[in-house]
Write a protein that holds these residues in place. Structure first.
Motif, PDB file in Angstrom:
ATOM      1  N   GLU A  63      52.932 -23.989 -40.370  1.00  0.00           N
ATOM      2  CA  GLU A  63      52.208 -24.777 -39.154  1.00  0.00           C
ATOM      3  C   GLU A  63      52.995 -24.835 -37.522  1.00  0.00           C
ATOM      4  O   GLU A  63      54.365 -24.502 -38.113  1.00  0.00           O
ATOM      5  N   TRP A  64      52.346 -24.686 -37.730  1.00  0.00           N
ATOM      6  CA  TRP A  64      52.630 -24.284 -35.802  1.00  0.00           C
ATOM      7  C   TRP A  64      52.694 -25.855 -35.273  1.00  0.00           C
ATOM      8  O   TRP A  64      51.342 -26.530 -34.579  1.00  0.00           O
ATOM      9  N   ARG A  72      56.659 -24.017 -32.141  1.00  0.00           N
ATOM     10  CA  ARG A  72      57.342 -24.516 -33.209  1.00  0.00           C
ATOM     11  C   ARG A  72      56.972 -23.971 -34.933  1.00  0.00           C
ATOM     12  O   ARG A  72      55.674 -25.009 -34.701  1.00  0.00           O
ATOM     13  N   ARG A  73      57.026 -23.462 -35.492  1.00  0.00           N
ATOM     14  CA  ARG A  73      56.653 -23.396 -36.917  1.00  0.00           C
ATOM     15  C   ARG A  73      57.567 -24.012 -37.993  1.00  0.00           C
ATOM     16  O   ARG A  73      58.456 -23.973 -37.843  1.00  0.00           O
ATOM     17  N   THR A  74      56.612 -24.827 -37.958  1.00  0.00           N
ATOM     18  CA  THR A  74      57.863 -25.517 -39.382  1.00  0.00           C
ATOM     19  C   THR A  74      57.033 -24.863 -40.359  1.00  0.00           C
ATOM     20  O   THR A  74      55.366 -24.625 -41.155  1.00  0.00           O
ATOM     21  N   TYR A  75      57.954 -25.085 -41.182  1.00  0.00           N
ATOM     22  CA  TYR A  75      57.849 -24.776 -42.934  1.00  0.00           C
ATOM     23  C   TYR A  75      57.905 -25.845 -43.834  1.00  0.00           C
ATOM     24  O   TYR A  75      58.618 -26.166 -43.769  1.00  0.00           O
TER      25      TYR A  75
ATOM     26  N   ASP B  23      53.764 -14.245 -32.686  1.00  0.00           N
ATOM     27  CA  ASP B  23      54.107 -15.283 -33.495  1.00  0.00           C
ATOM     28  C   ASP B  23      55.482 -15.283 -33.751  1.00  0.00           C
ATOM     29  O   ASP B  23      56.755 -16.040 -34.006  1.00  0.00           O
ATOM     30  N   LEU B  24      56.562 -14.202 -34.207  1.00  0.00           N
ATOM     31  CA  LEU B  24      57.558 -13.894 -34.380  1.00  0.00           C
ATOM     32  C   LEU B  24      58.589 -13.854 -33.169  1.00  0.00           C
ATOM     33  O   LEU B  24      59.448 -14.015 -33.528  1.00  0.00           O
ATOM     34  N   LEU B  25      58.005 -13.158 -31.964  1.00  0.00           N
ATOM     35  CA  LEU B  25      58.255 -14.088 -30.575  1.00  0.00           C
ATOM     36  C   LEU B  25      58.484 -15.441 -30.367  1.00  0.00           C
ATOM     37  O   LEU B  25      59.757 -15.798 -29.545  1.00  0.00           O
ATOM     38  N   GLU B  29      61.802 -17.542 -29.819  1.00  0.00           N
ATOM     39  CA  GLU B  29      61.977 -18.110 -29.091  1.00  0.00           C
ATOM     40  C   GLU B  29      62.924 -19.494 -28.841  1.00  0.00           C
ATOM     41  O   GLU B  29      63.871 -19.987 -28.619  1.00  0.00           O
ATOM     42  N   ASP B  30      62.368 -20.495 -29.830  1.00  0.00           N
ATOM     43  CA  ASP B  30      62.272 -21.633 -30.250  1.00  0.00           C
ATOM     44  C   ASP B  30      63.790 -21.292 -31.180  1.00  0.00           C
ATOM     45  O   ASP B  30      64.453 -22.618 -31.030  1.00  0.00           O
ATOM     46  N   HIS B  31      63.712 -20.909 -32.024  1.00  0.00           N
ATOM     47  CA  HIS B  31      65.103 -20.783 -32.512  1.00  0.00           C
ATOM     48  C   HIS B  31      66.617 -20.447 -31.938  1.00  0.00           C
ATOM     49  O   HIS B  31      67.158 -21.805 -31.444  1.00  0.00           O
TER      50      HIS B  31
END
Lengths: 115, 278
Positions: A63-64, A72-75, B23-25, B29-31
């Protein structure tokens, strides 16, 4: 631990980390390091393709959200992922027990127990 | 630009037109920014923290390839692929020269001896056709390289284009054959690039539509008996105008894709495999 040796077990490790609760990619990598006492220090770039692969296979969901102005993408692990984790963990237990039996005392003393 | 911005630019270049590119970028970037914040909290200087975060994530070209699951080579725009795009874009209008000079030559042939002005016009058109074929071959090779060679598909796509150039050189008037060979290159390359979203879709659609449009136009012009019939029974003007319509669409597609290739930021791949934004 050598990253090549880790790669074969990466799916199991990622599923195990996410079984504790949802996390974003960096938190997963951090947890890998903390829970292994720094033993698992693999190139971070290898984790994201693995997470995406597991999501594609239906073992994870994501989810974003927006945190601190950043996307941020959370798994999170899926039901199917939990089943896969149980199965893989069980296989790993059998494998590691068998390896330990074969190695015997070599791992601790450098000498076999029958020497 | 900071180290993280440079890294993201190189990763963006490596991902090309991948469907999940944004999305990949965003995830990368967040990482990187989260990692840098942690290192700063641990006492590292901001610049050093960014560099450390980037180093731990690894080469952006390698990461891009892993994420995109692309071709076998390093899929990044380089100075060479940019130049190939610029050459293809600038030379694209030359595709109109052959049908245009063909029309003029045939019209002149109605009133003059073939060995005079008509032949000269035809030779000029044929010469420009060779240049158009060559620049398109350069563009096609550059486009394949831009996407890491596209595995086996790259040579399979580029070979008919090269063969078309040979046919043009040997027999420019054999339009049907070199048009079919060019169509083969487009038929192999364009759907793959379309499916993987590796290039803008509108010009890819133009490339795919160009040859059917040429075929339909030629057939329609024959049906309405456009132009005179020569001593061999051919309607040269109908063929020249019909193929010209299709080639105009082809030229437009090549020009837009070439311009897109030129507009990308070049990434230098060093012998060590390290990649940096030029």
């Amino acid at each position: 631990m050598k990253s090549q040796a880790l790669k074969g077990h990466l799916d199991l490790l990622l599923l195990a980390i996410l079984a504790e609760g949802p996390a974003h990619g960096y938190a997963v990598i951090e947890a890998l390091g903390v829970r292994s006492d720094g033993e698992f220090d693999l190139p971070e770039g290898t984790v994201y393709p693995a997470l995406h692969r597991l999501e594609k296979a239906g073992l994870l969901g994501s989810e974003w959200s927006v945190v601190g102005g950043r996307r941020r993408r959370t798994y999170a692990i899926s039901t199917q992922g939990r089943a896969a984790l149980t199965e893989q963990a069980s296989a790993w237990d059998r494998f590691s027990s068998a390896v330990a039996r074969v190695i015997g005392d070599h791992s601790a003393n450098g000498e076999p127990s029958w020497a | 630009m900071g180290v993280i911005d440079d890294y993201l630019a190189a990763l963006a270049a490596s991902l090309g037109g991948h469907r999940d590119r944004e999305d990949l970028l965003a995830e990368t970037e967040d990482h990187l920014r989260t990692a840098a914040e942690r290192f700063i909290a641990d006492g590292m200087a901001p610049d050093a923290a960014e560099e450390h975060a980037v180093r731990r994530l690894g080469d952006p070209a390698v990461l891009g390839r892993s994420l995109a699951d692309g071709g076998s080579g390093v899929a990044v725009p380089t100075a060479r692929t940019r130049r190939a795009g610029a050459i293809a874009a600038l030379g694209a209008p030359l595709w109109l020269a052959y049908p245009l000079f063909g029309l003029l030559a045939d019209r002149a042939d109605q009133t003059q001896d073939w060995e005079g002005t008509p032949r000269t016009l035809f030779i000029i058109g044929s010469s420009l056709l060779l240049v158009a074929g060559l620049i398109t071959l350069i563009g096609a090779v550059g486009l394949a390289q831009r996407h890491g060679g596209l595995g086996r598909l790259g040579p399979i796509a580029v070979a008919p284009c090269g063969l078309a150039l040979v046919v043009m050189f040997g027999a420019a008037w054999f339009e049907t054959l070199w048009l079919l060979l060019l169509a083969a290159t487009v038929a192999v390359l364009a759907p793959t690039l379309w499916r993987r979203r590796l290039a803008p879709r509108a010009p890819l659609a133009a490339l795919l539509a160009a040859f059917p449009i040429a075929g339909v136009s030629i057939a329609a012009l024959h049906i309405i008996d456009f132009g005179p019939v020569d001593s061999y029974g051919d309607r040269n003007q109908a063929f020249a105008l019909g193929s010209g319509i299709g080639l105009a669409v082809l030229a437009a597609g090549i020009a837009v894709i070439g311009r897109w290739m030129w507009s990308e930021q070049a990434v230098e791949v060093e012998d060590s495999g390290h990649v940096r934004v030029a």
